[in-house]
Design a protein around this motif. Structure first.
Motif, PDB file in Angstrom:
ATOM      1  N   MET A  18       1.054  -1.031   0.133  1.00 41.31           N
ATOM      2  CA  MET A  18       0.282   0.527  -0.129  1.00 41.31           C
ATOM      3  C   MET A  18       0.895   1.040   0.049  1.00 41.31           C
ATOM      4  O   MET A  18       0.266   2.548  -0.621  1.00 41.31           O
ATOM      5  N   THR A  19       1.948   1.101   1.045  1.00 42.82           N
ATOM      6  CA  THR A  19       2.750   2.489   0.762  1.00 42.82           C
ATOM      7  C   THR A  19       3.588   2.548  -0.911  1.00 42.82           C
ATOM      8  O   THR A  19       3.410   3.637  -1.475  1.00 42.82           O
ATOM      9  N   LEU A  20       3.776   1.383  -0.972  1.00 46.01           N
ATOM     10  CA  LEU A  20       3.865   1.456  -2.988  1.00 46.01           C
ATOM     11  C   LEU A  20       3.458   2.232  -3.450  1.00 46.01           C
ATOM     12  O   LEU A  20       3.868   2.323  -4.691  1.00 46.01           O
ATOM     13  N   VAL A  21       1.874   1.547  -3.546  1.00 45.52           N
ATOM     14  CA  VAL A  21       0.376   2.240  -4.245  1.00 45.52           C
ATOM     15  C   VAL A  21       0.856   3.674  -4.286  1.00 45.52           C
ATOM     16  O   VAL A  21       0.804   4.374  -4.634  1.00 45.52           O
ATOM     17  N   GLY A  22       0.563   3.858  -2.387  1.00 44.65           N
ATOM     18  CA  GLY A  22      -0.035   5.627  -2.407  1.00 44.65           C
ATOM     19  C   GLY A  22       1.555   6.015  -2.713  1.00 44.65           C
ATOM     20  O   GLY A  22       0.922   7.518  -2.933  1.00 44.65           O
ATOM     21  N   SER A  23       2.508   5.741  -3.350  1.00 42.62           N
ATOM     22  CA  SER A  23       3.503   6.850  -3.453  1.00 42.62           C
ATOM     23  C   SER A  23       3.800   6.514  -4.855  1.00 42.62           C
ATOM     24  O   SER A  23       4.161   7.220  -5.707  1.00 42.62           O
ATOM     25  N   THR A  24       2.402   6.484  -5.535  1.00 45.83           N
ATOM     26  CA  THR A  24       2.791   6.906  -6.825  1.00 45.83           C
ATOM     27  C   THR A  24       1.160   7.141  -8.067  1.00 45.83           C
ATOM     28  O   THR A  24       0.714   7.045  -8.733  1.00 45.83           O
ATOM     29  N   HIS A  25       0.138   7.979  -6.907  1.00 47.60           N
ATOM     30  CA  HIS A  25      -0.865   8.420  -7.115  1.00 47.60           C
ATOM     31  C   HIS A  25      -0.496   9.733  -6.334  1.00 47.60           C
ATOM     32  O   HIS A  25       0.169   9.830  -6.095  1.00 47.60           O
ATOM     33  N   ASP A  26      -1.828  10.983  -7.172  1.00 45.94           N
ATOM     34  CA  ASP A  26      -1.624  12.310  -6.718  1.00 45.94           C
ATOM     35  C   ASP A  26      -2.078  12.423  -5.017  1.00 45.94           C
ATOM     36  O   ASP A  26      -2.741  11.592  -4.765  1.00 45.94           O
ATOM     37  N   ALA A  27      -1.540  13.425  -5.181  1.00 46.96           N
ATOM     38  CA  ALA A  27      -2.248  13.741  -3.272  1.00 46.96           C
ATOM     39  C   ALA A  27      -4.081  13.547  -2.678  1.00 46.96           C
ATOM     40  O   ALA A  27      -4.340  13.484  -1.528  1.00 46.96           O
ATOM     41  N   ALA A  28      -4.168  14.046  -4.081  1.00 42.85           N
ATOM     42  CA  ALA A  28      -6.331  14.116  -3.828  1.00 42.85           C
ATOM     43  C   ALA A  28      -6.889  12.880  -3.697  1.00 42.85           C
ATOM     44  O   ALA A  28      -7.871  12.800  -3.195  1.00 42.85           O
ATOM     45  N   THR A  29      -5.896  11.511  -4.639  1.00 45.36           N
ATOM     46  CA  THR A  29      -6.652  10.593  -3.862  1.00 45.36           C
ATOM     47  C   THR A  29      -5.878   9.760  -2.821  1.00 45.36           C
ATOM     48  O   THR A  29      -7.210   9.154  -2.123  1.00 45.36           O
ATOM     49  N   ILE A  30      -5.343  10.269  -1.997  1.00 47.54           N
ATOM     50  CA  ILE A  30      -4.881   9.272  -0.913  1.00 47.54           C
ATOM     51  C   ILE A  30      -5.725  10.793  -0.146  1.00 47.54           C
ATOM     52  O   ILE A  30      -5.978   9.900   0.890  1.00 47.54           O
ATOM     53  N   GLY A  31      -5.711  11.245  -0.228  1.00 42.44           N
ATOM     54  CA  GLY A  31      -6.185  12.389   0.778  1.00 42.44           C
ATOM     55  C   GLY A  31      -8.062  12.076   0.905  1.00 42.44           C
ATOM     56  O   GLY A  31      -7.769  12.389   2.053  1.00 42.44           O
ATOM     57  N   ARG A  32      -8.733  12.101  -0.497  1.00 40.54           N
ATOM     58  CA  ARG A  32      -9.953  11.484  -0.065  1.00 40.54           C
ATOM     59  C   ARG A  32     -10.389  10.342   0.930  1.00 40.54           C
ATOM     60  O   ARG A  32     -10.566   9.453   0.671  1.00 40.54           O
ATOM     61  N   GLY A  33      -8.915   9.730   0.688  1.00 36.15           N
ATOM     62  CA  GLY A  33      -8.914   7.642   1.474  1.00 36.15           C
ATOM     63  C   GLY A  33      -9.325   6.293   0.486  1.00 36.15           C
ATOM     64  O   GLY A  33      -9.951   5.686   0.836  1.00 36.15           O
ATOM     65  N   ASP A  34      -9.367   7.718  -0.559  1.00 35.14           N
ATOM     66  CA  ASP A  34      -9.281   6.219  -1.978  1.00 35.14           C
ATOM     67  C   ASP A  34      -8.233   5.960  -2.246  1.00 35.14           C
ATOM     68  O   ASP A  34      -8.496   5.916  -3.877  1.00 35.14           O
ATOM     69  N   VAL A  35      -7.166   5.302  -2.423  1.00 28.06           N
ATOM     70  CA  VAL A  35      -6.450   4.390  -2.622  1.00 28.06           C
ATOM     71  C   VAL A  35      -6.602   2.972  -2.488  1.00 28.06           C
ATOM     72  O   VAL A  35      -6.964   2.373  -2.653  1.00 28.06           O
ATOM     73  N   PRO A  36      -6.094   3.138  -4.568  1.00 28.64           N
ATOM     74  CA  PRO A  36      -6.623   1.806  -4.678  1.00 28.64           C
ATOM     75  C   PRO A  36      -5.474   0.691  -4.728  1.00 28.64           C
ATOM     76  O   PRO A  36      -4.337   1.227  -4.446  1.00 28.64           O
ATOM     77  N   LEU A  37      -5.598  -0.796  -5.045  1.00 26.74           N
ATOM     78  CA  LEU A  37      -4.542  -1.064  -4.830  1.00 26.74           C
ATOM     79  C   LEU A  37      -3.589  -1.519  -6.094  1.00 26.74           C
ATOM     80  O   LEU A  37      -3.050  -3.111  -5.964  1.00 26.74           O
ATOM     81  N   LEU A  38      -3.404  -0.899  -7.266  1.00 24.98           N
ATOM     82  CA  LEU A  38      -2.577  -0.748  -8.085  1.00 24.98           C
ATOM     83  C   LEU A  38      -2.201   0.147  -8.361  1.00 24.98           C
ATOM     84  O   LEU A  38      -2.435   1.993  -7.431  1.00 24.98           O
ATOM     85  N   PRO A  39      -1.022   0.330  -8.925  1.00 17.50           N
ATOM     86  CA  PRO A  39      -0.891   1.544  -9.424  1.00 17.50           C
ATOM     87  C   PRO A  39      -0.772   2.336  -9.868  1.00 17.50           C
ATOM     88  O   PRO A  39      -1.403   2.105 -10.983  1.00 17.50           O
ATOM     89  N   GLY A  40      -0.994   4.398  -9.900  1.00 19.57           N
ATOM     90  CA  GLY A  40      -0.994   5.184 -10.231  1.00 19.57           C
ATOM     91  C   GLY A  40       0.090   6.083 -11.427  1.00 19.57           C
ATOM     92  O   GLY A  40       1.105   5.058 -11.975  1.00 19.57           O
ATOM     93  N   VAL A  41       0.055   6.796 -12.195  1.00 19.25           N
ATOM     94  CA  VAL A  41       0.646   7.045 -12.826  1.00 19.25           C
ATOM     95  C   VAL A  41       1.268   8.400 -12.395  1.00 19.25           C
ATOM     96  O   VAL A  41       2.290   9.260 -13.258  1.00 19.25           O
ATOM     97  N   HIS A  42       1.538   8.889 -11.013  1.00 16.38           N
ATOM     98  CA  HIS A  42       2.540   9.322 -10.543  1.00 16.38           C
ATOM     99  C   HIS A  42       3.781   9.014 -10.549  1.00 16.38           C
ATOM    100  O   HIS A  42       4.566  10.070  -9.131  1.00 16.38           O
ATOM    101  N   ALA A  43       4.206   8.029  -9.834  1.00 13.24           N
ATOM    102  CA  ALA A  43       5.107   7.922  -9.753  1.00 13.24           C
ATOM    103  C   ALA A  43       6.060   9.089  -9.818  1.00 13.24           C
ATOM    104  O   ALA A  43       7.535   8.979  -8.964  1.00 13.24           O
TER     105      ALA A  43
END
Length: 302
Positions: free
Chosen positions: A49-74
């Protein structure tokens, strides 16, 4: 009647017993593997989850909506963490903190090993008054928790004006009663014939240490280096007390400062990127020295 085949009932019973034994073994293996897989999931899920969270933007994580797959902001998150620092306050860049932590961990590990080898070598191979008293004085320090020693140690560093210096950061941490004890126990297993042979060859104490004792101790040194490197890398309380200069800040202390207090909004994406970077050096050390580490813990032939 003559010529009839013997009864096959015992064979059938043996086959049934064999099948039952195989089923029990299979069931026990399945339970063991299920427990191991569950343990791996429990340990690895927060890291994932830390690795995935590091690949998303702050807004996504701030909403508590962290997906289980990596994002595009790594790439963006890691570049910010590496060059500018993580968190909303933009603390020391991760590159600087990683270098500081690496230098501190290496100096602590090497210093502990060198001092422990020399002290254990003196206790085992030299005969002088108070030899065992010195060893037990070292051993008793194992019973003193860090919290008991940290206040007088801090006062000594302040009196010597060693705050915000590498000497003040490293020197109080390089003495190790545990490593001294381990090397002493290993040195006691070196046969006396080696000592006598070295004397007959005209080898002095330093040459015996260099040509005989150290080569025999390589696996133990490697195993202790891994343990002591991780110990130095994870130091938090002592660097927090001694270092006020941001250019000397370590990664563990920097991570705690990235997290805002109260109701402040945190940039969890860069914080998680910094946390992932902080994981890499210890993992690399363990992976690269795994063979030596295992041999140092299990090898018994001297």
């Amino acid at each position: 009647m003559e010529g009839t085949l013997p009864s096959r009932a015992p064979v059938i019973r043996d086959d049934a017993l064999l099948r039952a034994t195989r089923r029990r073994r299979l069931a026990s293996r399945l339970v063991a593997h299920a427990a191991l897989i569950l343990g791996v999931i429990i340990v690895a899920f927060p890291i994932w989850m830390t690795l995935v969270g590091s690949t998303h933007d702050a807004a996504t994580i701030g909403r508590g909506d962290v997906p289980l797959l990596p994002g595009v902001h790594a790439a963006e998150n890691y570049a910010i963490a590496w060059n500018e620092g993580g968190g909303r306050t933009r603390t020391t860049p991760a590159s600087t903190m990683l270098l500081n932590s690496l230098l501190m961990a290496v100096l602590i590990a090497v210093g502990k090993i060198v001092i422990s080898i020399l002290s254990a070598y003196a206790v085992v191979f030299f005969r002088f008054p108070g030899r065992m008293a010195a060893f037990w004085a070292i051993f008793i320090t194992l019973m003193l928790p860090v919290e008991v020693r940290i206040i007088p140690t801090f006062q000594v560093i302040v009196d010597l004006n060693l705050g915000n210096t590498w000497a003040g950061l490293v020197v109080p941490l390089i003495a190790s009663a545990t490593a001294t004890l381990l090397f002493r126990q290993f040195f006691l297993t070196i046969p006396d014939e080696f000592v006598e042979a070295a004397k007959m060859d005209g080898a002095g104490p330093l040459r015996f240490l260099r040509d005989v004792v150290l080569p025999l101790s390589l696996t133990n040194i490697a195993a202790l280096f891994v343990i002591l490197f991780i110990y130095g890398w994870n130091q938090y309380l002592w660097p927090l007390l001694i270092i006020n200069d941001r250019s000397m800040e370590t990664i563990v202390v920097g991570l705690s400062k990235m997290i805002g207090r109260g109701d402040s909004q945190n940039d969890w994406n860069t914080i998680m990127a910094t946390a992932v970077l902080a994981l890499l050096p210890p993992v690399l050390v363990v992976a690269l020295m795994q063979r030596w580490f295992v041999r140092g813990l299990t090898e018994t032939e001297k």
